[in-house]
Motif scaffolding. Structure first.
Motif, PDB file in Angstrom:
ATOM      1  N   ASN A  97      55.915  14.876  58.159  1.00  0.00           N
ATOM      2  CA  ASN A  97      57.283  14.342  58.024  1.00  0.00           C
ATOM      3  C   ASN A  97      57.563  13.137  58.926  1.00  0.00           C
ATOM      4  O   ASN A  97      58.710  12.877  59.282  1.00  0.00           O
ATOM      5  CB  ASN A  97      58.313  15.438  58.308  1.00  0.00           C
ATOM      6  CG  ASN A  97      58.314  16.521  57.248  1.00  0.00           C
ATOM      7  OD1 ASN A  97      58.657  16.265  56.099  1.00  0.00           O
ATOM      8  ND2 ASN A  97      57.889  17.711  57.630  1.00  0.00           N
ATOM      9  N   LYS A  98      56.503  12.416  59.243  1.00  0.00           N
ATOM     10  CA  LYS A  98      56.692  11.249  60.105  1.00  0.00           C
ATOM     11  C   LYS A  98      56.428   9.916  59.400  1.00  0.00           C
ATOM     12  O   LYS A  98      56.859   8.864  59.888  1.00  0.00           O
ATOM     13  CB  LYS A  98      55.775  11.346  61.336  1.00  0.00           C
ATOM     14  CG  LYS A  98      56.167  12.432  62.322  1.00  0.00           C
ATOM     15  CD  LYS A  98      55.251  12.373  63.539  1.00  0.00           C
ATOM     16  CE  LYS A  98      55.584  13.452  64.552  1.00  0.00           C
ATOM     17  NZ  LYS A  98      54.707  13.396  65.735  1.00  0.00           N
ATOM     18  N   PRO A 140      63.892   4.908  66.163  1.00  0.00           N
ATOM     19  CA  PRO A 140      62.999   5.995  65.748  1.00  0.00           C
ATOM     20  C   PRO A 140      61.736   5.523  65.038  1.00  0.00           C
ATOM     21  O   PRO A 140      60.811   6.302  64.830  1.00  0.00           O
ATOM     22  CB  PRO A 140      63.860   6.835  64.794  1.00  0.00           C
ATOM     23  CG  PRO A 140      65.269   6.531  65.188  1.00  0.00           C
ATOM     24  CD  PRO A 140      65.240   5.084  65.562  1.00  0.00           C
ATOM     25  N   GLU A 158      58.951  10.257  65.929  1.00  0.00           N
ATOM     26  CA  GLU A 158      59.169  11.694  65.842  1.00  0.00           C
ATOM     27  C   GLU A 158      59.805  12.001  64.489  1.00  0.00           C
ATOM     28  O   GLU A 158      60.283  11.099  63.798  1.00  0.00           O
ATOM     29  CB  GLU A 158      60.114  12.174  66.963  1.00  0.00           C
ATOM     30  CG  GLU A 158      59.625  11.889  68.370  1.00  0.00           C
ATOM     31  CD  GLU A 158      58.502  12.817  68.791  1.00  0.00           C
ATOM     32  OE1 GLU A 158      58.274  13.827  68.097  1.00  0.00           O
ATOM     33  OE2 GLU A 158      57.856  12.530  69.822  1.00  0.00           O
ATOM     34  N   VAL A 159      59.824  13.267  64.132  1.00  0.00           N
ATOM     35  CA  VAL A 159      60.555  13.667  62.930  1.00  0.00           C
ATOM     36  C   VAL A 159      62.021  13.293  63.129  1.00  0.00           C
ATOM     37  O   VAL A 159      62.593  13.532  64.186  1.00  0.00           O
ATOM     38  CB  VAL A 159      60.426  15.187  62.690  1.00  0.00           C
ATOM     39  CG1 VAL A 159      61.309  15.618  61.520  1.00  0.00           C
ATOM     40  CG2 VAL A 159      58.973  15.549  62.425  1.00  0.00           C
ATOM     41  N   TYR A 160      62.606  12.668  62.107  1.00  0.00           N
ATOM     42  CA  TYR A 160      63.997  12.234  62.204  1.00  0.00           C
ATOM     43  C   TYR A 160      64.715  12.625  60.923  1.00  0.00           C
ATOM     44  O   TYR A 160      64.576  11.984  59.885  1.00  0.00           O
ATOM     45  CB  TYR A 160      64.049  10.717  62.424  1.00  0.00           C
ATOM     46  CG  TYR A 160      65.418  10.185  62.741  1.00  0.00           C
ATOM     47  CD1 TYR A 160      66.061  10.516  63.925  1.00  0.00           C
ATOM     48  CD2 TYR A 160      66.080   9.338  61.856  1.00  0.00           C
ATOM     49  CE1 TYR A 160      67.320  10.025  64.225  1.00  0.00           C
ATOM     50  CE2 TYR A 160      67.337   8.835  62.144  1.00  0.00           C
ATOM     51  CZ  TYR A 160      67.959   9.185  63.331  1.00  0.00           C
ATOM     52  OH  TYR A 160      69.200   8.704  63.625  1.00  0.00           O
ATOM     53  N   GLN A 443      67.514   8.875  70.239  1.00  0.00           N
ATOM     54  CA  GLN A 443      66.936   8.133  69.124  1.00  0.00           C
ATOM     55  C   GLN A 443      67.894   8.079  67.946  1.00  0.00           C
ATOM     56  O   GLN A 443      67.609   7.501  66.919  1.00  0.00           O
ATOM     57  CB  GLN A 443      65.622   8.779  68.676  1.00  0.00           C
ATOM     58  CG  GLN A 443      65.775  10.167  68.053  1.00  0.00           C
ATOM     59  CD  GLN A 443      64.506  10.604  67.339  1.00  0.00           C
ATOM     60  OE1 GLN A 443      63.673   9.782  66.971  1.00  0.00           O
ATOM     61  NE2 GLN A 443      64.355  11.898  67.144  1.00  0.00           N
ATOM     62  N   GLU A 467      69.526  16.244  70.332  1.00  0.00           N
ATOM     63  CA  GLU A 467      68.173  15.753  70.057  1.00  0.00           C
ATOM     64  C   GLU A 467      67.387  16.763  69.240  1.00  0.00           C
ATOM     65  O   GLU A 467      66.600  16.393  68.359  1.00  0.00           O
ATOM     66  CB  GLU A 467      67.456  15.465  71.380  1.00  0.00           C
ATOM     67  CG  GLU A 467      68.006  14.284  72.144  1.00  0.00           C
ATOM     68  CD  GLU A 467      68.004  13.002  71.336  1.00  0.00           C
ATOM     69  OE1 GLU A 467      67.003  12.713  70.649  1.00  0.00           O
ATOM     70  OE2 GLU A 467      69.035  12.289  71.356  1.00  0.00           O
ATOM     71  N   SER A 468      67.592  18.035  69.493  1.00  0.00           N
ATOM     72  CA  SER A 468      66.882  19.086  68.774  1.00  0.00           C
ATOM     73  C   SER A 468      67.232  19.074  67.290  1.00  0.00           C
ATOM     74  O   SER A 468      66.353  19.142  66.426  1.00  0.00           O
ATOM     75  CB  SER A 468      67.213  20.452  69.381  1.00  0.00           C
ATOM     76  OG  SER A 468      66.634  21.499  68.625  1.00  0.00           O
ATOM     77  N   LYS A 471      65.592  16.664  64.750  1.00  0.00           N
ATOM     78  CA  LYS A 471      64.217  16.922  64.307  1.00  0.00           C
ATOM     79  C   LYS A 471      64.117  18.139  63.396  1.00  0.00           C
ATOM     80  O   LYS A 471      63.022  18.469  62.923  1.00  0.00           O
ATOM     81  CB  LYS A 471      63.317  17.128  65.533  1.00  0.00           C
ATOM     82  CG  LYS A 471      63.281  15.934  66.475  1.00  0.00           C
ATOM     83  CD  LYS A 471      62.476  16.256  67.732  1.00  0.00           C
ATOM     84  CE  LYS A 471      62.521  15.110  68.731  1.00  0.00           C
ATOM     85  NZ  LYS A 471      61.787  15.434  69.983  1.00  0.00           N
ATOM     86  N   GLU A 472      65.228  18.800  63.157  1.00  0.00           N
ATOM     87  CA  GLU A 472      65.215  20.031  62.363  1.00  0.00           C
ATOM     88  C   GLU A 472      65.404  19.706  60.870  1.00  0.00           C
ATOM     89  O   GLU A 472      66.446  19.214  60.463  1.00  0.00           O
ATOM     90  CB  GLU A 472      66.327  20.977  62.835  1.00  0.00           C
ATOM     91  CG  GLU A 472      66.363  22.298  62.103  1.00  0.00           C
ATOM     92  CD  GLU A 472      65.035  23.020  62.119  1.00  0.00           C
ATOM     93  OE1 GLU A 472      64.397  23.090  61.042  1.00  0.00           O
ATOM     94  OE2 GLU A 472      64.624  23.476  63.204  1.00  0.00           O
ATOM     95  N   ARG A 478      69.414  23.728  61.042  1.00  0.00           N
ATOM     96  CA  ARG A 478      70.077  22.554  61.605  1.00  0.00           C
ATOM     97  C   ARG A 478      71.589  22.777  61.650  1.00  0.00           C
ATOM     98  O   ARG A 478      72.240  22.394  62.622  1.00  0.00           O
ATOM     99  CB  ARG A 478      69.754  21.317  60.770  1.00  0.00           C
ATOM    100  CG  ARG A 478      70.191  20.028  61.457  1.00  0.00           C
ATOM    101  CD  ARG A 478      69.813  18.792  60.705  1.00  0.00           C
ATOM    102  NE  ARG A 478      70.187  17.618  61.461  1.00  0.00           N
ATOM    103  CZ  ARG A 478      70.552  16.472  60.920  1.00  0.00           C
ATOM    104  NH1 ARG A 478      70.558  16.324  59.606  1.00  0.00           N
ATOM    105  NH2 ARG A 478      70.903  15.454  61.674  1.00  0.00           N
TER     106      ARG A 478
END
Length: 542
Positions: A97-98, A140, A158-160, A443, A467-468, A471-472, A478
């Protein structure tokens, strides 16, 4: 017999000639009828003076972004149902997922005739990284790679979670051959600066009058627009201009005016989700503002229902302590609420040592009478006066100062204020918008128009949760994290969310019909019916 045959032959030839003559005449008539040019389709709308409509020179307000969106396209877009392809006809994401791979529409080209390619996409992302753009952050993004002429690959650090809407859907794709030598984009306002791939082109901008004339991009890759010309101009009274036939569509209406137009029945009126928030800002350089009990006391002192009814003539919905609009899919009702309770306000103030010790009607803190300047714009005087009354009832004095909206925005952004009453596009899309309450580097991507300067509220738990959730990718998980964010906001009250303005739009359906409210708002939560897709998908009736 020979004479009879000759006579019939002559008659046949005459009939043929006459018949052919009639046929030719009819065909010529039809041909002339078809070639007669149709009347120009001109749509006239109300609007504000938002500056030159190029990427870096237009106003930072949501309507400014709308103007540039007519000229510049993005990889993805949104309609009334959500995300749709635009320059990218399809895309896929890697297993981690990046990395996102976009296939571009090979029919897309800029209005100077040059083909739009993956090189232009790569260039635009990199240009915005070097020249920060107020409507999107590309932080990001790790790298953009050209795979072939019409394929571009975007790798994230990172995953965004909100990437596809808030970055892919917001980076305006600019022609590399024009912008690659532009070193000061905020000064770039020539004709070349408005060459894009969108459905409209800029014919002229009158800086003094604040009016715009756009022409249809006849070779737009999604099809020729249903209008030929769009004229946007500011008028003294939208309602009167619409009723007088001077405009075909208006959006600067008071809620009561919109109701009157609807009841008259001549024009169509739309009312939609107002992802525009009115809020009270605190400058946390003031010692007592850092105590949550003080902020809670102020919220209990405000009768939000009465505030909406009287100051806004029912043209808004009362604010939610968790900040997120009740119409949002991310909204949680399981947050702390604050009923109108002035006695509770006084108790909270007393709990932190704020009392009226000398009986003059104004409470004191550390020997200082609590009297503050409240700055706001000229159109919010009635709102400010109601706050002055509410706060005065619990012993806090407000001195209202009105200034123009541009200066107000600047003073908040600079942190040059004590208390401020203002508003902006709020929450119509991804929870990334809660970044406005993050005090550490993030980000997240959110419009700079919502930022506040000076000392800000800070909460480490909030920062980490924010931030967590970025990425969910599991929506349920989420949501649970976003729900916790709302609970923190409702408990701590880094701002007082006062109301969400209702959005109305009135128009003459005998001209253009098919308007719609964009799901979650255009770009990052710009609530509007004036989505550029209506100029392609709408129906011209006149």
């Amino acid at each position: 017999m020979k004479k009879l045959v000759s006579f019939l032959l002559v008659c046949f030839m005459m009939i043929s000639v006459v018949g052919c003559g009639k046929s030719d005449s009819s065909a010529e008539g039809n041909k002339n009828k078809e070639e007669k040019p149709r009347e120009e389709r001109v749509l006239r709308m109300s609007g504000d003076n938002l500056g030159y409509p190029s990427v870096y020179t237009v106003s930072s307000k949501g309507r400014g972004y709308l103007l540039t969106s007519y000229i510049f396209d993005t990889l993805t877009w949104k309609d009334e149902n959500g995300v749709v392809p635009l320059l990218a006809k399809e895309w896929k994401v890697s297993e981690d997922n990046k990395t996102w791979t976009f296939k571009l529409n090979d029919k897309a080209k800029f209005t100077d005739g040059k083909e739009l390619t993956a090189e232009d996409v790569k260039f635009s992302f990199e240009y915005i990284k070097d020249h920060p753009y107020q409507w999107v952050s590309v932080d990001p993004v790790k790298e953009v790679r050209v795979k072939d002429k019409h394929t571009v690959e975007i790798e994230l650090k990172e995953v965004y979670a909100p990437f596809i809407t808030d970055i892919a859907g917001n980076v305006p794709v600019m022609p590399k051959h024009i912008w690659e030598n532009v070193t000061e984009p905020e000064k770039f306002n020539t004709a070349d600066s408005v060459i894009g791939s969108g459905p409209l082109t800029l014919e002229s901008y009158d800086k003094e009058a604040g009016s715009y004339i756009f022409n249809a991009n006849k070779e737009y890759f999604l099809g020729e627009p249903v209008i030929d010309k769009l004229i946007i101009s500011k008028v003294n009274n939208d309602k009167e201009a619409l009723e007088a036939g001077e405009l075909d569509a208006v959006s600067n209406l008071k809620y009561g005016e919109a109701k009157q137009i609807k009841e008259a029945g001549k024009f169509k009126v739309m009312e939609g989700p107002g992802f525009w928030v009115g809020r009270l800002y605190f400058n946390f350089d003031v010692e007592e503002f850092n105590k949550k009990e003080f902020r809670q006391a102020l919220y209990h002192a405000i009768n939000r229902e009465e505030y909406v009814q009287k100051a806004l003539k029912n043209g808004a919905v009362a604010g939610n302590p968790g900040h997120i609009h009740p119409d949002s899919e991310w909204y949680s009702k399981e947050v702390k609420n604050y009923d109108f309770n002035p006695e509770k306000s006084k108790e909270l103030l007393a709990s932190i040592g704020i009392k009226d010790n000398d009986g003059n009607g104004i409470v004191e803190y550390n020997g200082k009478n609590l009297s503050y300047e409240l700055i706001t714009s000229e159109d919010k005087v009635s709102e400010a006066e109601m706050l002055k009354k509410y706060f005065g009832d619990i012993g806090i004095d407000l001195q209202v100062k009105t200034i123009d909206s541009k200066t107000l925005d600047a003073m908040i952004k600079e942190g040059n204020f004590t208390l401020a009453l203002n508003g902006h596009g709020s929450f119509g899309g991804d929870p990334v918008l809660l970044q406005r309450f993050v005090s550490s580097k993030s980000q997240g991507s959110t419009p700079q128009v919502t930022t506040q300067g000076g000392k800000q509220w800070s909460n480490e738990e909030f920062n980490k949760l924010f931030e967590s959730q970025l990425k969910e990718l599991d929506n349920k998980k989420r949501y649970e994290e976003v729900e916790k964010l709302q609970s923190i906001i409702a408990e701590e009250l880094p701002t007082l969310t006062l109301y969400y303005k209702k959005i109305t739009f009135a128009y003459d359906s005998s001209k253009l019909d098919g308007w719609f409210f964009t799901k979650d708002g255009v770009a990052i939560a710009v609530p509007t019916t004036q989505n550029k897709l209506v100029f392609i998908k709408g129906k011209w009736n006149n």
